[in-house]
Each structure stands twice: as structure tokens, then as C-alpha cells.
Design an enzyme around this catalytic site. Structure first.
Site, PDB file in Angstrom:
ATOM      1  N   ASN A   9       0.870  -1.176   0.000  1.00 49.77           N
ATOM      2  CA  ASN A   9       0.000   0.000   0.000  1.00 49.77           C
ATOM      3  C   ASN A   9       0.907   1.226   0.000  1.00 49.77           C
ATOM      4  OD1 ASN A   9      -1.784   2.054   0.490  1.00 49.77           O
ATOM      5  ND2 ASN A   9      -2.318   1.394   2.574  1.00 49.77           N
ATOM      6  N   LYS A  11       0.200   4.310  -0.300  1.00 50.59           N
ATOM      7  CA  LYS A  11      -0.394   5.524   0.288  1.00 50.59           C
ATOM      8  C   LYS A  11      -0.093   6.728  -0.620  1.00 50.59           C
ATOM      9  CE  LYS A  11      -0.081   3.218   4.695  1.00 50.59           C
ATOM     10  NZ  LYS A  11       0.020   3.286   6.140  1.00 50.59           N
ATOM     11  N   HIS A  96      -9.309   1.072   4.945  1.00 50.42           N
ATOM     12  CA  HIS A  96      -8.029   1.319   5.623  1.00 50.42           C
ATOM     13  C   HIS A  96      -8.240   2.297   6.781  1.00 50.42           C
ATOM     14  CE1 HIS A  96      -3.969   2.594   6.463  1.00 50.42           C
ATOM     15  NE2 HIS A  96      -3.570   1.465   5.887  1.00 50.42           N
ATOM     16  N   GLU A  98      -6.629   4.748   7.783  1.00 48.18           N
ATOM     17  CA  GLU A  98      -6.448   6.168   7.442  1.00 48.18           C
ATOM     18  C   GLU A  98      -7.693   6.725   6.747  1.00 48.18           C
ATOM     19  OE1 GLU A  98      -2.709   5.556   5.457  1.00 48.18           O
ATOM     20  OE2 GLU A  98      -1.864   4.987   7.385  1.00 48.18           O
ATOM     21  N   GLU A 168      -5.420  -5.027  10.557  1.00 51.50           N
ATOM     22  CA  GLU A 168      -4.354  -4.047  10.797  1.00 51.50           C
ATOM     23  C   GLU A 168      -4.627  -3.317  12.109  1.00 51.50           C
ATOM     24  OE1 GLU A 168      -2.307  -2.748   6.934  1.00 51.50           O
ATOM     25  OE2 GLU A 168      -4.167  -1.621   7.041  1.00 51.50           O
ATOM     26  N   GLY A 174       2.500   2.016  10.710  1.00 52.69           N
ATOM     27  CA  GLY A 174       3.474   3.102  10.554  1.00 52.69           C
ATOM     28  C   GLY A 174       4.170   3.490  11.839  1.00 52.69           C
ATOM     29  N   SER A 214       3.568  -2.382  10.241  1.00 50.63           N
ATOM     30  CA  SER A 214       5.018  -2.433  10.440  1.00 50.63           C
ATOM     31  C   SER A 214       5.639  -3.790  10.097  1.00 50.63           C
ATOM     32  CB  SER A 214       5.375  -2.011  11.869  1.00 50.63           C
ATOM     33  OG  SER A 214       4.944  -0.678  12.098  1.00 50.63           O
ATOM     34  N   GLY A 235       2.870  -1.191   4.232  1.00 44.61           N
ATOM     35  CA  GLY A 235       2.938   0.232   3.925  1.00 44.61           C
ATOM     36  C   GLY A 235       4.375   0.647   3.642  1.00 44.61           C
ATOM     37  N   GLY A 236       5.034   1.198   4.656  1.00 50.92           N
ATOM     38  CA  GLY A 236       6.381   1.761   4.507  1.00 50.92           C
ATOM     39  C   GLY A 236       7.356   0.863   3.749  1.00 50.92           C
TER      40      GLY A 236
HETATM   41  P1  PGA Z   1       2.974   0.100   7.613  1.00 48.51           P
HETATM   42  O1  PGA Z   1       1.501   0.349   7.001  1.00 48.51           O
HETATM   43  O2  PGA Z   1       3.479  -1.195   7.010  1.00 48.51           O
HETATM   44  O3  PGA Z   1       3.765   1.278   7.204  1.00 48.51           O
HETATM   45  O4  PGA Z   1       2.800  -0.026   9.083  1.00 48.51           O
HETATM   46  C1  PGA Z   1       0.611  -0.710   6.844  1.00 48.51           C
HETATM   47  C2  PGA Z   1      -0.677  -0.197   6.244  1.00 48.51           C
HETATM   48  O5  PGA Z   1      -1.080   0.922   6.542  1.00 48.51           O
HETATM   49  O6  PGA Z   1      -1.315  -0.901   5.443  1.00 48.51           O
END
Ligand code: PGA
Length: 251
Positions: A9, A11, A96, A98, A168, A174, A214, A235-236
Site C-alpha cells: 500500500n 499511500k 483502511h 487512514e 491491521e 506506521g 510495520s 505500507g512503509g
Molecule cells: P505500515 O503500514 O506497514 O507502514 O505499518 C501498513 C498499512 O497501513 O497498510
């Protein structure tokens, strides 16, 4: 049996050039490893068309990060399921944290979005998870159960061929803090038990349940080794070809 999946993802990261560079890097890196899972990336909507073109001969599938629930109309700035399909996208991430937190997406909106995606033959990666407060007050199972009951557990059994779940925990997104493999397994087993109760085990056994929060090359193998963890939403670590490939190699 269910698929193992590693989904990135991105973002709101990567402009057109960066999108092209990262996909080219991934295409190259993935030719050199053995791949035992589906691989998805989710660039920003403005770069979906080029991402689809750049992955034409690749194992990489392209998904969207969001879509609007309506078919078309006066919804300035929004994109419909049909438009995603039109540019060759086959999967969409919905729910998600967010989107829920910053854009007010509640269970009602998400129910409409999931319905619209499925009507348009898009696969849905449905995200949910508890906050830190919920976890601390030991309310996490109730929260997850209601997030699922209010949106996806009323769908028909046949819909589940097109739904992937992504647990999640919000406190792990994050933050660098990951749920332990045991915490992930405990929740994933609970989620699968809800599917068994609602649809029976033959449906439940075929649903991929991803963990997100993470995930990195250094912890992916242990998390993915758990029986009910069928991959990750990343994500990251999906923004660097070597990290993302490292996570894919965990399978
Ligand atoms: P992250 O994000 O791996 O940076 O923690 C995961 C996500 O939001 O899907």
C-alpha cells in the site's frame, strides 16, 4: 486452499517517475527470487494506468487504495469502481484505518463501497483493526467482530471468492511497533472462527487473512509462518524494492 498474498500500500507516495522506477526495480528484483505468493502494489490513483501498463508481463498485480461507492455523478475528486476496472485494475483496498480516521469512512459507507466493488467484479481487500485504547482495555475482539459484522459478514457466501481480509491493528500502522506473531495468530484465528460460524468451514478455509502494521523483511517470516496469517498488507516497506522483495521472499 487459500492464497498467500503480499500487498503493498503505497499511500500518498511516489510521483509518476518514482512509480515507474519502483515498478521497474520490482520487476527486475522479482525475476531473481522464487515467488510463492500473489504480489500486489497499490500506487496512487493518478498512476494506476501507468502501473497497469508497466506490470503487463509481470507477476505484479495492481490494486487501488480507495474508490467511491456511487456509479458516477457529482462527487468532485472521486473515482468509481467502473473507472478502476476500465484502466485494468482488478483489486481495491477498502476500509483502511487512514480512510476511516481522516476521511470519515464509517461502516455504512464501507458497506456501500464493498457492494459497489463486488458488483463491478473488483476484488476487495477489506481492512479493519482495533485502536491502542481498544487493545489496552481488552476490547479488541469485540471491535474487530463488529467491524466485520457491520460490513462484510452479511455478504453472500459466494462473495468471499472476491474478498481478502486485512487485520491491521491501528497501533501498529506506521509506528514501527508490530503485533507479535502470537497476537496476530490469535486475532486471525478469531476472525476465521467468525467466518466458520457464519459460512461454514469450506468458505472460511479459502479466505486469505493478511496482517498489516510495520511488517518488514526482518519480521515477515515469523508472522507469515502462523497458521492463519496468509500474508501481509505492507505500507512503509513496500516503498523500497529490496524491502518489499525481502518480504515476498518470506514465503
Ligand atoms: P505500515 O503500514 O506497514 O507502514 O505499518 C501498513 C498499512 O497501513 O497498510
Amino acid at each position: 486452499m487459500r492464497n498467500n498474498i503480499v500487498a503493498g500500500n503505497w499511500k500518498m507516495n511516489n510521483d509518476a517517475t518514482q512509480t515507474r522506477v519502483l515498478i521497474n526495480d520490482l520487476n527486475k528484483a522479482l525475476e531473481e527470487v522464487s515467488i510463492n505468493c500473489r504480489v500486489l502494489i497499490s500506487p496512487t490513483s493518478i498512476n494506476l494506468t501507468s502501473a497497469v501498463a508497466l506490470t503487463q508481463d509481470s507477476v505484479i498485480e495492481v490494486s487501488a487504495q480507495n474508490m467511491h461507492q456511487a456509479k458516477s455523478g457529482a462527487f468532485t475528486g472521486e473515482i468509481s469502481a467502473e473507472m478502476l476496472k476500465d484502466v485494468g485494475v482488478k483489486t481495491v483496498i477498502l476500509g483502511h484505518s487512514e480512510r476511516r480516521t481522516y476521511f470519515g469512512e464509517d461502516d455504512k459507507i464501507l458497506t456501500e463501497k464493498v457492494a459497489s466493488a463486488l458488483e463491478n467484479n473488483l476484488e476487495v481487500i477489506f481492512c479493519f483493526g482495533e485502536s491502542l485504547e481498544d487493545r489496552k482495555s481488552e476490547n479488541h475482539f469485540n471491535v474487530v467482530e463488529s467491524q466485520l459484522k457491520n460490513v462484510v459478514l452479511s455478504l453472500s457466501a459466494s462473495s468471499w471468492k472476491h474478498i481478502v481480509l486485512a487485520y491491521e491493528p491501528v497501533w501498529a500502522i506506521g509506528t514501527g511497533e508490530t503485533a507479535s506473531p502470537e497476537q496476530a495468530q490469535e486475532m486471525h484465528a478469531f476472525i476465521r472462527s467468525l467466518l466458520v460460524d457464519t459460512y461454514g468451514s469450506s468458505v472460511a478455509e479459502h479466505v486469505s487473512i493478511l496482517y498489516g502494521g510495520s511488517v518488514k523483511p526482518t519480521n515477515a517470516r515469523e508472522i507469515f509462518s502462523k497458521e492463519d496469517v496468509d500474508g501481509g498488507l505492507i505500507g512503509g516497506a513496500s516503498l523500497k524494492a529490496s524491502d518489499f522483495t525481502g518480504i515476498i521472499s518470506a514465503f
